[in-house]
Design a protein around this motif. Sequence first.
Motif, PDB file in Angstrom:
ATOM      1  N   GLU A   1      14.696   7.476   7.234  1.00 35.96           N
ATOM      2  CA  GLU A   1      15.153   7.655   8.814  1.00 35.96           C
ATOM      3  C   GLU A   1      16.052   8.418   9.530  1.00 35.96           C
ATOM      4  O   GLU A   1      16.611   9.345   8.344  1.00 35.96           O
ATOM      5  CB  GLU A   1      16.171   6.056   9.114  1.00 35.96           C
ATOM      6  CG  GLU A   1      14.806   4.581   8.794  1.00 35.96           C
ATOM      7  CD  GLU A   1      14.221   3.914   9.560  1.00 35.96           C
ATOM      8  OE1 GLU A   1      15.247   4.424  10.925  1.00 35.96           O
ATOM      9  OE2 GLU A   1      13.758   3.337   9.000  1.00 35.96           O
TER      10      GLU A   1
ATOM     11  N   ASN B   1      13.888   7.418  12.625  1.00 34.69           N
ATOM     12  CA  ASN B   1      13.654   7.633  12.966  1.00 34.69           C
ATOM     13  C   ASN B   1      12.298   6.713  14.251  1.00 34.69           C
ATOM     14  O   ASN B   1      11.559   6.217  14.529  1.00 34.69           O
ATOM     15  CB  ASN B   1      11.474   7.844  12.542  1.00 34.69           C
ATOM     16  CG  ASN B   1      12.211   6.504  11.369  1.00 34.69           C
ATOM     17  OD1 ASN B   1      12.486   5.556  11.835  1.00 34.69           O
ATOM     18  ND2 ASN B   1      11.185   6.135  10.632  1.00 34.69           N
ATOM     19  N   ASN B   2      13.707   5.535  15.457  1.00 34.57           N
ATOM     20  CA  ASN B   2      13.383   4.975  16.114  1.00 34.57           C
ATOM     21  C   ASN B   2      12.291   5.362  17.382  1.00 34.57           C
ATOM     22  O   ASN B   2      12.091   4.829  18.102  1.00 34.57           O
ATOM     23  CB  ASN B   2      13.777   4.460  16.429  1.00 34.57           C
ATOM     24  CG  ASN B   2      14.571   3.073  14.394  1.00 34.57           C
ATOM     25  OD1 ASN B   2      14.038   3.238  13.398  1.00 34.57           O
ATOM     26  ND2 ASN B   2      15.425   2.023  15.518  1.00 34.57           N
TER      27      ASN B   2
ATOM     28  N   ASP C   1      13.979  -2.877  14.033  1.00 33.36           N
ATOM     29  CA  ASP C   1      13.023  -1.048  14.206  1.00 33.36           C
ATOM     30  C   ASP C   1      12.009  -0.387  14.214  1.00 33.36           C
ATOM     31  O   ASP C   1      11.155  -1.496  14.573  1.00 33.36           O
ATOM     32  CB  ASP C   1      13.120  -0.971  12.298  1.00 33.36           C
ATOM     33  CG  ASP C   1      13.287   0.121  11.302  1.00 33.36           C
ATOM     34  OD1 ASP C   1      13.693   1.113  12.241  1.00 33.36           O
ATOM     35  OD2 ASP C   1      12.994   0.202  10.315  1.00 33.36           O
ATOM     36  N   VAL C   2      11.508   0.112  14.849  1.00 37.81           N
ATOM     37  CA  VAL C   2      10.534   1.186  15.171  1.00 37.81           C
ATOM     38  C   VAL C   2      10.603   2.436  14.414  1.00 37.81           C
ATOM     39  O   VAL C   2      11.409   2.963  13.963  1.00 37.81           O
ATOM     40  CB  VAL C   2      10.646   1.368  16.912  1.00 37.81           C
ATOM     41  CG1 VAL C   2       9.863   2.496  16.552  1.00 37.81           C
ATOM     42  CG2 VAL C   2      10.717   0.724  17.561  1.00 37.81           C
ATOM     43  N   ASP C   3       9.675   2.600  13.457  1.00 39.83           N
ATOM     44  CA  ASP C   3       9.438   3.493  12.785  1.00 39.83           C
ATOM     45  C   ASP C   3       8.062   5.051  13.682  1.00 39.83           C
ATOM     46  O   ASP C   3       6.794   4.173  13.866  1.00 39.83           O
ATOM     47  CB  ASP C   3       8.948   3.736  11.748  1.00 39.83           C
ATOM     48  CG  ASP C   3       9.340   2.697  10.902  1.00 39.83           C
ATOM     49  OD1 ASP C   3      11.229   2.832  10.734  1.00 39.83           O
ATOM     50  OD2 ASP C   3       9.286   1.932   9.817  1.00 39.83           O
TER      51      ASP C   3
HETATM   52 CA   LIG Z   1      12.792   3.298  12.256  1.00 35.40          CA
END
Ligand SMILES: [Ca+2]
Length: 403
Positions: free
Chosen positions: A149, A151-152, A175-177
Amino acid sequence: MKNRIVCAVVCALALVFAAACAAEENGFLPNGTITDNLESAEDVKTYLLELPEPGGLRLRFEYVTGADYDVEILRPKDDGTLKSLQKTNFDYDRDTVSGTIAEQTDKLRLPEGTYYVRVSAYNYSGYRNDDYSLTALYDAEPGEEYEKEHNNVARKAMAIAGNAGVTGNLASAEDVDFYRVTMPGPGTFQAIFTFASTGDYDLEVFRVDESGELSRIQYTNMCFSGNTQTGSLTRLADKLRLPAGEYYLSVKAYNYVGYRNDDYVLCAYVEDESGLPAEREFNGKGAAATGIDLNASVVGNLSSAEDVDFYRFSIGQQESARVRFTYVPRGDYDVTVYEAKADGTLSKIQYTNFCTSREAVTDTITGSADGMTLGAGTYYIKVNAYNYAGYANADYTLAVVTD
Ligand SMILES: [Ca+2]
Ligand SMILES: [Ca+2]
Ligand SMILES: [Ca+2]
Ligand SMILES: [Ca+2]
Protein backbone atom coordinates in the motif's frame (compact mmCIF):
# COMPACT_ATOMS: atom_id res chain seq x y z
CA MET A 1 6.41 38.12 3.47
CA LYS A 2 9.19 35.66 2.74
CA ASN A 3 10.33 35.80 6.36
CA ARG A 4 6.82 35.06 7.52
CA ILE A 5 6.71 31.96 5.31
CA VAL A 6 10.09 30.77 6.61
CA CYS A 7 8.90 31.43 10.13
CA ALA A 8 5.67 29.52 9.50
CA VAL A 9 7.64 26.55 8.14
CA VAL A 10 10.01 26.61 11.10
CA CYS A 11 7.10 26.82 13.52
CA ALA A 12 5.31 23.96 11.76
CA LEU A 13 8.46 21.84 11.91
CA ALA A 14 8.88 22.71 15.58
CA LEU A 15 5.30 21.62 16.24
CA VAL A 16 5.83 18.34 14.41
CA PHE A 17 9.04 17.78 16.31
CA ALA A 18 7.34 18.60 19.60
CA ALA A 19 4.44 16.29 18.78
CA ALA A 20 6.88 13.52 17.88
CA CYS A 21 8.86 14.02 21.07
CA ALA A 22 5.71 14.10 23.17
CA ALA A 23 4.41 10.95 21.58
CA GLU A 24 7.75 9.18 21.75
CA GLU A 25 7.51 9.06 25.52
CA ASN A 26 4.49 6.87 24.95
CA GLY A 27 5.96 5.07 21.96
CA PHE A 28 5.79 1.35 21.53
CA LEU A 29 7.74 -1.01 19.39
CA PRO A 30 6.05 -3.32 16.94
CA ASN A 31 4.71 -6.32 18.83
CA GLY A 32 5.15 -4.49 22.12
CA THR A 33 2.30 -3.86 24.55
CA ILE A 34 1.35 -0.66 26.34
CA THR A 35 -0.86 -0.64 29.43
CA ASP A 36 -2.44 2.73 30.14
CA ASN A 37 -5.71 4.42 30.98
CA LEU A 38 -7.74 7.52 30.17
CA GLU A 39 -7.82 9.99 33.02
CA SER A 40 -11.07 11.64 31.96
CA ALA A 41 -13.75 11.32 29.29
CA GLU A 42 -11.92 14.04 27.34
CA ASP A 43 -8.48 12.47 27.64
CA VAL A 44 -6.82 11.37 24.41
CA LYS A 45 -3.71 9.21 24.48
CA THR A 46 -1.38 9.18 21.49
CA TYR A 47 1.34 6.58 20.96
CA LEU A 48 4.14 6.58 18.47
CA LEU A 49 4.59 3.48 16.35
CA GLU A 50 7.59 3.06 14.06
CA LEU A 51 7.40 0.40 11.39
CA PRO A 52 10.95 -0.47 10.27
CA GLU A 53 9.74 -2.15 7.08
CA PRO A 54 6.51 -2.36 5.11
CA GLY A 55 4.19 -4.95 6.56
CA GLY A 56 0.90 -6.06 7.98
CA LEU A 57 -0.36 -4.35 11.13
CA ARG A 58 -3.31 -4.99 13.34
CA LEU A 59 -3.92 -3.77 16.87
CA ARG A 60 -5.00 -5.95 19.74
CA PHE A 61 -6.97 -3.95 22.30
CA GLU A 62 -7.93 -5.33 25.71
CA TYR A 63 -10.38 -3.31 27.81
CA VAL A 64 -13.10 -3.61 30.45
CA THR A 65 -16.46 -4.71 29.15
CA GLY A 66 -19.03 -1.96 29.06
CA ALA A 67 -16.46 0.65 28.07
CA ASP A 68 -16.59 2.26 24.64
CA TYR A 69 -13.32 3.31 23.00
CA ASP A 70 -12.18 4.67 19.67
CA VAL A 71 -8.76 3.46 18.53
CA GLU A 72 -7.36 5.26 15.53
CA ILE A 73 -4.25 4.72 13.40
CA LEU A 74 -2.84 7.89 11.83
CA ARG A 75 0.14 8.86 9.80
CA PRO A 76 1.82 12.27 9.68
CA LYS A 77 1.58 13.99 6.32
CA ASP A 78 4.31 16.19 4.81
CA ASP A 79 2.51 19.32 6.05
CA GLY A 80 2.60 18.07 9.63
CA THR A 81 -1.08 17.22 9.90
CA LEU A 82 -2.24 13.72 10.69
CA LYS A 83 -4.24 11.59 8.29
CA SER A 84 -6.53 8.93 9.71
CA LEU A 85 -5.95 5.50 8.19
CA GLN A 86 -8.30 3.47 10.31
CA LYS A 87 -10.69 4.14 13.18
CA THR A 88 -12.09 1.21 15.12
CA ASN A 89 -14.79 1.39 17.76
CA PHE A 90 -14.49 -1.07 20.65
CA ASP A 91 -17.71 -1.39 22.61
CA TYR A 92 -18.15 -4.97 23.89
CA ASP A 93 -20.86 -4.70 26.55
CA ARG A 94 -21.59 -8.28 27.61
CA ASP A 95 -20.08 -9.84 30.72
CA THR A 96 -16.96 -11.93 30.56
CA VAL A 97 -15.39 -14.04 33.31
CA SER A 98 -12.38 -11.75 33.49
CA GLY A 99 -14.39 -8.56 33.15
CA THR A 100 -12.23 -7.67 30.16
CA ILE A 101 -12.33 -8.44 26.47
CA ALA A 102 -9.54 -8.53 23.89
CA GLU A 103 -10.43 -7.66 20.31
CA GLN A 104 -8.47 -6.86 17.17
CA THR A 105 -8.69 -4.28 14.44
CA ASP A 106 -8.77 -5.21 10.78
CA LYS A 107 -5.34 -5.77 9.30
CA LEU A 108 -3.76 -2.90 7.38
CA ARG A 109 -0.77 -3.24 5.10
CA LEU A 110 1.41 -0.18 5.55
CA PRO A 111 4.63 1.29 4.20
CA GLU A 112 7.54 1.61 6.59
CA GLY A 113 7.60 4.79 8.63
CA THR A 114 6.08 6.67 11.52
CA TYR A 115 2.51 6.15 12.67
CA TYR A 116 0.44 7.21 15.64
CA VAL A 117 -2.19 5.30 17.54
CA ARG A 118 -4.78 7.39 19.33
CA VAL A 119 -7.06 6.08 22.08
CA SER A 120 -10.08 8.03 23.29
CA ALA A 121 -13.50 7.43 24.86
CA TYR A 122 -16.25 7.13 22.27
CA ASN A 123 -18.46 9.35 24.39
CA TYR A 124 -19.01 10.37 28.00
CA SER A 125 -21.05 7.30 28.97
CA GLY A 126 -18.51 5.01 27.34
CA TYR A 127 -15.67 6.40 29.43
CA ARG A 128 -13.99 4.15 32.01
CA ASN A 129 -10.96 4.96 34.13
CA ASP A 130 -9.76 1.32 34.08
CA ASP A 131 -6.55 0.22 32.42
CA TYR A 132 -6.53 -0.95 28.82
CA SER A 133 -3.69 -2.62 26.99
CA LEU A 134 -2.73 -2.07 23.40
CA THR A 135 -0.52 -4.38 21.33
CA ALA A 136 0.74 -3.77 17.80
CA LEU A 137 0.75 -7.09 15.95
CA TYR A 138 3.12 -6.54 13.08
CA ASP A 139 4.61 -8.76 10.39
CA ALA A 140 7.42 -7.28 8.32
CA GLU A 141 6.78 -7.93 4.65
CA PRO A 142 9.68 -6.40 2.71
CA GLY A 143 9.47 -8.85 -0.21
CA GLU A 144 7.77 -8.45 -3.56
CA GLU A 145 5.43 -11.29 -2.70
CA TYR A 146 3.39 -8.94 -0.51
CA GLU A 147 1.08 -6.13 -1.47
CA LYS A 148 2.51 -2.64 -0.99
CA GLU A 149 0.00 0.00 0.00
CA HIS A 150 -0.94 2.71 -0.76
CA ASN A 151 -2.11 1.43 -4.10
CA ASN A 152 -5.68 2.66 -4.33
CA VAL A 153 -5.21 4.33 -7.71
CA ALA A 154 -3.59 2.98 -10.86
CA ARG A 155 -0.69 5.41 -10.86
CA LYS A 156 0.30 4.01 -7.45
CA ALA A 157 -0.10 0.42 -8.58
CA MET A 158 2.35 -2.12 -7.27
CA ALA A 159 4.39 -3.68 -10.07
CA ILE A 160 4.19 -7.47 -9.99
CA ALA A 161 5.90 -10.05 -12.15
CA GLY A 162 3.92 -12.48 -14.24
CA ASN A 163 3.53 -16.00 -12.83
CA ALA A 164 4.39 -14.88 -9.29
CA GLY A 165 1.72 -14.68 -6.62
CA VAL A 166 1.29 -11.57 -4.51
CA THR A 167 -0.42 -11.73 -1.11
CA GLY A 168 -2.60 -8.76 -0.27
CA ASN A 169 -5.80 -7.91 1.51
CA LEU A 170 -8.57 -5.37 1.61
CA ALA A 171 -8.09 -3.18 4.67
CA SER A 172 -11.69 -1.96 4.53
CA ALA A 173 -14.76 -2.22 2.32
CA GLU A 174 -13.48 0.88 0.50
CA ASP A 175 -9.94 -0.38 -0.12
CA VAL A 176 -8.88 -0.78 -3.76
CA ASP A 177 -5.66 -2.57 -4.70
CA PHE A 178 -4.01 -1.86 -8.04
CA TYR A 179 -1.25 -3.99 -9.56
CA ARG A 180 0.68 -3.51 -12.78
CA VAL A 181 1.92 -6.33 -14.99
CA THR A 182 4.23 -5.79 -17.95
CA MET A 183 3.97 -8.15 -20.89
CA PRO A 184 7.22 -7.93 -22.89
CA GLY A 185 5.61 -9.66 -25.87
CA PRO A 186 2.16 -10.67 -27.03
CA GLY A 187 0.70 -13.67 -25.28
CA THR A 188 -1.84 -15.08 -22.91
CA PHE A 189 -2.85 -13.44 -19.65
CA GLN A 190 -4.99 -15.10 -17.01
CA ALA A 191 -5.65 -13.87 -13.48
CA ILE A 192 -5.76 -16.52 -10.77
CA PHE A 193 -7.32 -15.42 -7.49
CA THR A 194 -7.39 -17.20 -4.13
CA PHE A 195 -9.72 -15.63 -1.58
CA ALA A 196 -11.83 -16.22 1.53
CA SER A 197 -14.77 -18.24 0.29
CA THR A 198 -17.26 -16.06 2.19
CA GLY A 199 -15.92 -12.94 0.48
CA ASP A 200 -17.19 -11.31 -2.69
CA TYR A 201 -14.57 -9.54 -4.79
CA ASP A 202 -14.42 -7.64 -8.05
CA LEU A 203 -11.36 -8.34 -10.15
CA GLU A 204 -10.76 -6.08 -13.11
CA VAL A 205 -8.15 -5.90 -15.86
CA PHE A 206 -7.38 -2.65 -17.66
CA ARG A 207 -5.24 -1.56 -20.55
CA VAL A 208 -4.02 1.95 -21.14
CA ASP A 209 -5.64 3.60 -24.16
CA GLU A 210 -4.07 6.11 -26.54
CA SER A 211 -4.91 9.04 -24.27
CA GLY A 212 -3.27 7.40 -21.26
CA GLU A 213 -6.54 6.51 -19.56
CA LEU A 214 -7.47 3.13 -18.22
CA SER A 215 -9.83 1.12 -20.33
CA ARG A 216 -11.38 -1.94 -18.75
CA ILE A 217 -10.95 -5.11 -20.74
CA GLN A 218 -12.19 -7.66 -18.25
CA TYR A 219 -14.42 -7.80 -15.20
CA THR A 220 -14.76 -10.94 -13.07
CA ASN A 221 -16.83 -11.27 -9.93
CA MET A 222 -15.02 -13.63 -7.59
CA CYS A 223 -17.39 -15.23 -5.09
CA PHE A 224 -18.79 -18.54 -3.96
CA SER A 225 -22.55 -18.88 -3.80
CA GLY A 226 -22.69 -22.05 -1.69
CA ASN A 227 -23.17 -21.93 2.05
CA THR A 228 -21.08 -24.82 3.34
CA GLN A 229 -17.72 -23.85 1.89
CA THR A 230 -15.10 -22.78 4.40
CA GLY A 231 -11.56 -21.59 4.08
CA SER A 232 -10.28 -20.25 0.81
CA LEU A 233 -11.12 -20.78 -2.79
CA THR A 234 -9.16 -20.38 -6.02
CA ARG A 235 -10.82 -19.09 -9.15
CA LEU A 236 -9.50 -18.34 -12.61
CA ALA A 237 -10.59 -15.38 -14.67
CA ASP A 238 -11.07 -16.09 -18.35
CA LYS A 239 -7.89 -16.27 -20.39
CA LEU A 240 -7.07 -13.20 -22.44
CA ARG A 241 -4.64 -12.83 -25.30
CA LEU A 242 -2.99 -9.42 -25.18
CA PRO A 243 -0.44 -7.36 -27.09
CA ALA A 244 2.87 -6.45 -25.43
CA GLY A 245 2.39 -3.62 -22.95
CA GLU A 246 1.43 -2.66 -19.44
CA TYR A 247 -1.76 -3.92 -17.87
CA TYR A 248 -3.45 -3.09 -14.60
CA LEU A 249 -5.35 -5.37 -12.27
CA SER A 250 -7.57 -4.10 -9.50
CA VAL A 251 -9.08 -5.91 -6.54
CA LYS A 252 -11.94 -4.48 -4.49
CA ALA A 253 -14.98 -5.66 -2.55
CA TYR A 254 -18.10 -6.26 -4.63
CA ASN A 255 -20.03 -4.43 -1.93
CA TYR A 256 -19.95 -3.74 1.79
CA VAL A 257 -21.41 -7.15 2.67
CA GLY A 258 -18.85 -8.94 0.50
CA TYR A 259 -15.89 -7.28 2.21
CA ARG A 260 -13.46 -9.59 3.99
CA ASN A 261 -10.24 -8.50 5.68
CA ASP A 262 -8.54 -11.87 5.01
CA ASP A 263 -5.49 -12.19 2.81
CA TYR A 264 -5.96 -13.01 -0.84
CA VAL A 265 -3.40 -14.22 -3.36
CA LEU A 266 -3.37 -12.81 -6.86
CA CYS A 267 -1.34 -14.21 -9.73
CA ALA A 268 -1.22 -13.09 -13.34
CA TYR A 269 -0.40 -16.19 -15.31
CA VAL A 270 1.21 -15.12 -18.57
CA GLU A 271 2.72 -16.99 -21.51
CA ASP A 272 4.75 -15.17 -24.10
CA GLU A 273 3.70 -16.08 -27.64
CA SER A 274 6.25 -13.93 -29.48
CA GLY A 275 7.15 -15.71 -32.70
CA LEU A 276 4.44 -18.34 -32.21
CA PRO A 277 1.57 -18.80 -34.64
CA ALA A 278 -1.11 -17.37 -32.37
CA GLU A 279 -3.81 -14.76 -32.75
CA ARG A 280 -2.76 -11.19 -32.06
CA GLU A 281 -5.39 -9.26 -30.17
CA PHE A 282 -6.95 -6.78 -30.48
CA ASN A 283 -8.26 -8.23 -33.72
CA GLY A 284 -11.96 -7.45 -33.56
CA LYS A 285 -11.92 -5.75 -36.96
CA GLY A 286 -10.70 -6.87 -40.37
CA ALA A 287 -8.16 -4.04 -40.41
CA ALA A 288 -6.52 -5.53 -37.29
CA ALA A 289 -6.70 -9.14 -38.49
CA THR A 290 -3.96 -11.60 -37.58
CA GLY A 291 -2.12 -12.74 -40.69
CA ILE A 292 -1.93 -16.50 -41.26
CA ASP A 293 -0.34 -18.75 -43.88
CA LEU A 294 -2.08 -21.42 -45.91
CA ASN A 295 -1.72 -24.91 -44.46
CA ALA A 296 -0.45 -23.61 -41.12
CA SER A 297 -2.36 -23.73 -37.84
CA VAL A 298 -2.91 -20.71 -35.64
CA VAL A 299 -4.07 -20.94 -32.03
CA GLY A 300 -6.51 -18.46 -30.58
CA ASN A 301 -9.36 -18.23 -28.12
CA LEU A 302 -12.44 -16.23 -27.35
CA SER A 303 -11.76 -14.20 -24.22
CA SER A 304 -15.45 -13.42 -23.70
CA ALA A 305 -18.77 -14.17 -25.35
CA GLU A 306 -18.38 -10.85 -27.20
CA ASP A 307 -14.85 -11.47 -28.47
CA VAL A 308 -14.43 -11.45 -32.26
CA ASP A 309 -11.23 -12.67 -33.91
CA PHE A 310 -10.30 -11.76 -37.47
CA TYR A 311 -7.62 -13.54 -39.52
CA ARG A 312 -6.26 -12.71 -42.95
CA PHE A 313 -4.67 -14.89 -45.61
CA SER A 314 -3.66 -14.44 -49.21
CA ILE A 315 -3.78 -16.69 -52.24
CA GLY A 316 -1.42 -16.20 -55.19
CA GLN A 317 -3.24 -18.40 -57.69
CA GLN A 318 -6.54 -20.25 -57.76
CA GLU A 319 -6.70 -22.89 -55.05
CA SER A 320 -9.20 -25.32 -53.69
CA ALA A 321 -9.16 -24.86 -49.92
CA ARG A 322 -11.23 -25.41 -46.81
CA VAL A 323 -11.28 -24.20 -43.21
CA ARG A 324 -10.28 -26.69 -40.55
CA PHE A 325 -11.27 -25.84 -37.00
CA THR A 326 -10.40 -27.61 -33.72
CA TYR A 327 -12.36 -26.70 -30.59
CA VAL A 328 -13.59 -27.95 -27.24
CA PRO A 329 -16.86 -29.90 -27.39
CA ARG A 330 -18.84 -27.45 -25.29
CA GLY A 331 -18.03 -24.54 -27.58
CA ASP A 332 -20.30 -23.36 -30.40
CA TYR A 333 -18.52 -21.21 -32.96
CA ASP A 334 -19.38 -19.19 -36.02
CA VAL A 335 -16.62 -19.19 -38.62
CA THR A 336 -17.18 -16.88 -41.57
CA VAL A 337 -14.95 -16.46 -44.62
CA TYR A 338 -14.87 -13.15 -46.49
CA GLU A 339 -13.28 -12.06 -49.69
CA ALA A 340 -11.70 -8.59 -49.78
CA LYS A 341 -13.20 -6.59 -52.63
CA ALA A 342 -11.25 -4.03 -54.66
CA ASP A 343 -13.00 -1.20 -52.80
CA GLY A 344 -11.81 -2.61 -49.44
CA THR A 345 -15.14 -4.03 -48.33
CA LEU A 346 -15.58 -7.62 -47.21
CA SER A 347 -17.94 -9.93 -49.00
CA LYS A 348 -19.12 -13.06 -47.22
CA ILE A 349 -18.43 -16.23 -49.17
CA GLN A 350 -18.90 -18.95 -46.57
CA TYR A 351 -20.43 -19.42 -43.14
CA THR A 352 -19.91 -22.55 -41.01
CA ASN A 353 -21.21 -23.33 -37.56
CA PHE A 354 -18.84 -25.55 -35.58
CA CYS A 355 -20.44 -27.40 -32.69
CA THR A 356 -21.29 -30.87 -31.59
CA SER A 357 -24.41 -32.26 -30.00
CA ARG A 358 -22.94 -35.70 -29.47
CA GLU A 359 -21.05 -36.76 -26.41
CA ALA A 360 -17.37 -36.40 -27.05
CA VAL A 361 -14.72 -38.68 -25.61
CA THR A 362 -11.86 -36.47 -26.72
CA ASP A 363 -10.84 -33.10 -25.28
CA THR A 364 -11.16 -31.43 -28.66
CA ILE A 365 -13.07 -31.95 -31.86
CA THR A 366 -11.84 -31.13 -35.34
CA GLY A 367 -14.27 -30.16 -38.05
CA SER A 368 -13.78 -29.20 -41.68
CA ALA A 369 -15.88 -26.71 -43.60
CA ASP A 370 -16.96 -27.28 -47.19
CA GLY A 371 -14.33 -26.83 -49.87
CA MET A 372 -14.03 -23.45 -51.59
CA THR A 373 -12.48 -22.54 -54.90
CA LEU A 374 -10.57 -19.35 -54.20
CA GLY A 375 -9.04 -17.06 -56.80
CA ALA A 376 -5.90 -14.99 -56.22
CA GLY A 377 -6.59 -12.38 -53.58
CA THR A 378 -6.89 -11.59 -49.89
CA TYR A 379 -9.39 -13.31 -47.64
CA TYR A 380 -10.57 -12.85 -44.08
CA ILE A 381 -11.91 -15.29 -41.52
CA LYS A 382 -14.01 -14.21 -38.56
CA VAL A 383 -14.39 -16.41 -35.47
CA ASN A 384 -16.99 -15.63 -32.82
CA ALA A 385 -19.30 -17.43 -30.40
CA TYR A 386 -22.60 -18.59 -31.92
CA ASN A 387 -24.34 -17.16 -28.87
CA TYR A 388 -23.73 -16.48 -25.19
CA ALA A 389 -24.34 -20.10 -24.17
CA GLY A 390 -22.00 -21.32 -26.88
CA TYR A 391 -19.06 -19.31 -25.57
CA ALA A 392 -16.02 -21.31 -24.50
CA ASN A 393 -12.82 -19.68 -23.24
CA ALA A 394 -10.55 -22.56 -24.24
CA ASP A 395 -8.11 -22.37 -27.13
CA TYR A 396 -9.20 -23.22 -30.65
CA THR A 397 -7.00 -23.98 -33.64
CA LEU A 398 -7.72 -22.60 -37.08
CA ALA A 399 -6.16 -23.50 -40.42
CA VAL A 400 -6.92 -23.00 -44.10
CA VAL A 401 -5.82 -26.17 -45.86
CA THR A 402 -5.54 -26.65 -49.59
CA ASP A 403 -7.06 -29.82 -51.04
CA1 LIG B 1 -5.22 -0.42 -1.45
CA1 LIG C 1 -4.99 -3.55 0.21
CA1 LIG D 1 -9.49 -13.80 -29.22
CA1 LIG E 1 -10.52 -10.67 -30.58
